[in-house]
Design a protein around this motif. Structure first.
Motif, PDB file in Angstrom:
ATOM      1  N   SER A 140       0.820  -1.213   0.000  1.00 47.08           N
ATOM      2  CA  SER A 140       0.000   0.000   0.000  1.00 47.08           C
ATOM      3  C   SER A 140       0.853   1.263   0.000  1.00 47.08           C
ATOM      4  CB  SER A 140      -0.938   0.003   1.211  1.00 47.08           C
ATOM      5  OG  SER A 140      -1.931  -0.986   1.082  1.00 47.08           O
ATOM      6  N   ASP A 169       1.284  -7.147  -3.489  1.00 45.73           N
ATOM      7  CA  ASP A 169      -0.087  -7.416  -3.047  1.00 45.73           C
ATOM      8  C   ASP A 169      -1.015  -7.438  -4.256  1.00 45.73           C
ATOM      9  OD1 ASP A 169      -2.517  -7.646  -1.828  1.00 45.73           O
ATOM     10  OD2 ASP A 169      -2.303  -5.906  -0.507  1.00 45.73           O
ATOM     11  N   LEU A 172      -4.600  -5.857  -4.326  1.00 41.83           N
ATOM     12  CA  LEU A 172      -4.766  -4.427  -4.093  1.00 41.83           C
ATOM     13  C   LEU A 172      -5.457  -3.821  -5.319  1.00 41.83           C
ATOM     14  CD1 LEU A 172      -3.898  -2.798  -1.569  1.00 41.83           C
ATOM     15  CD2 LEU A 172      -1.897  -2.046  -2.874  1.00 41.83           C
TER      16      LEU A 172
END
Length: 284
Positions: A140, A169, A172
């Motif tokens: 993030s 990720d 995401l």
């Protein structure tokens, strides 16, 4: 308790950190109010920001919290201040959380988000740099830094950050959407289309993703498809200037002068610099 444990702990675990003393003290009438403050401070976004702020403030002022829990309370209050668009107060709280708990990567990242929303993009990048230094696997933070770099018109660097965020990720979703937008701008159109299609197939109802895919269609000369996607974006966000302006351009290129000029004029009323933005995107 470690900072990571403090962040992900349940309310019950936080109660241990914020213990108001001996069992005898815990039985006093103040216990109910104390528990309520904890619940409010740890509340989800569905709880009004001012209620969360009040709960965290009461805990901070109580003098009972241990350093890890106090850092958590400052971080949570910072998030609530950011939700209320009080960015300077949010940044101050994140700073305090970081002072109390060195290496508190969530607070460092959250401070970057507050800077980003405030429009202090260089400061945002610095905070995300620090978050990534503390945790190189923090997807993030890479995606957030990409968003800040987009605001600084650093499109190639933003694309690299979105690549890393997605590698770290893959779930995401907003990073896939952000990379689609970035690829649309830099001209990597087919790859951008794949990114946007993935997000839309996942069931995401996000105006930004439709707006991004519409820009790709516009740059490809697929004006009917662009208009369809701009219509979808505007159903979700009726005042999205980029969608209005893009739809206007697509309509003009289809020969719809009245509709196109109407959209372009409406977009400029919302964002006076929207034509300059599209020029940077390679569309005039």
């Amino acid at each position: 308790m470690t900072i990571r444990a403090a962040i992900i702990a349940s309310v019950a675990a936080v109660l241990v950190l914020l213990s108001i003393g001996s069992p005898a003290v815990a039985q006093q009438p103040q216990k109910k109010s104390h528990l309520q403050n904890i619940e409010q401070c740890n509340g989800a976004d569905t709880i009004p920001a001012q209620v969360r702020i009040a709960g965290c403030t009461a805990l901070i002022n109580s003098g009972d919290a241990r350093p890890e829990a106090l850092a958590l309370a400052y971080n949570n209050r910072g998030n609530a201040y950011a939700a209320a668009a009080e960015y300077d107060r949010a940044i101050s709280d994140f700073d305090r959380a970081i002072e109390l708990a060195s290496g508190y990567v969530k607070a460092v990242n959250n401070r970057g988000v507050a800077y980003l929303r405030k429009g202090a993009y260089e400061d945002a990048v610095k905070s995300f740099d620090e978050a990534i230094r503390l945790n190189p696997a923090y997807g993030s933070a890479f995606a957030n830094r990409a968003e800040a770099r987009l605001k600084l018109n650093q499109y190639d660097r933003a694309a690299l950050d979105f690549d890393e965020a997605i590698r770290l990720d893959p779930n995401l979703t907003w990073a896939w959407s952000g990379r689609c937008w970035t690829r649309a701008i830099i001209g990597d159109l087919q790859a951008g289309l794949v990114d946007c299609d993935r997000v839309i197939r996942s069931g995401s109802s996000d105006a930004a993703t439709y707006d991004s895919r519409a820009l790709i269609h516009l740059k490809m000369g697929q004006f009917a498809a662009a208009i369809d996607d701009y219509n979808s974006a505007l159903r979700l966000a009726p005042n999205l200037a980029s969608a209005l302006y893009g739809r206007g351009l697509a309509r003009l290129r289809q020969g719809d002068g009245a509709g196109g000029n109407r959209d372009v004029s409406a977009a400029k009323l919302i964002d006076l610099k929207i034509a300059d933005a599209f020029a940077r995107y390679g569309v005039k």
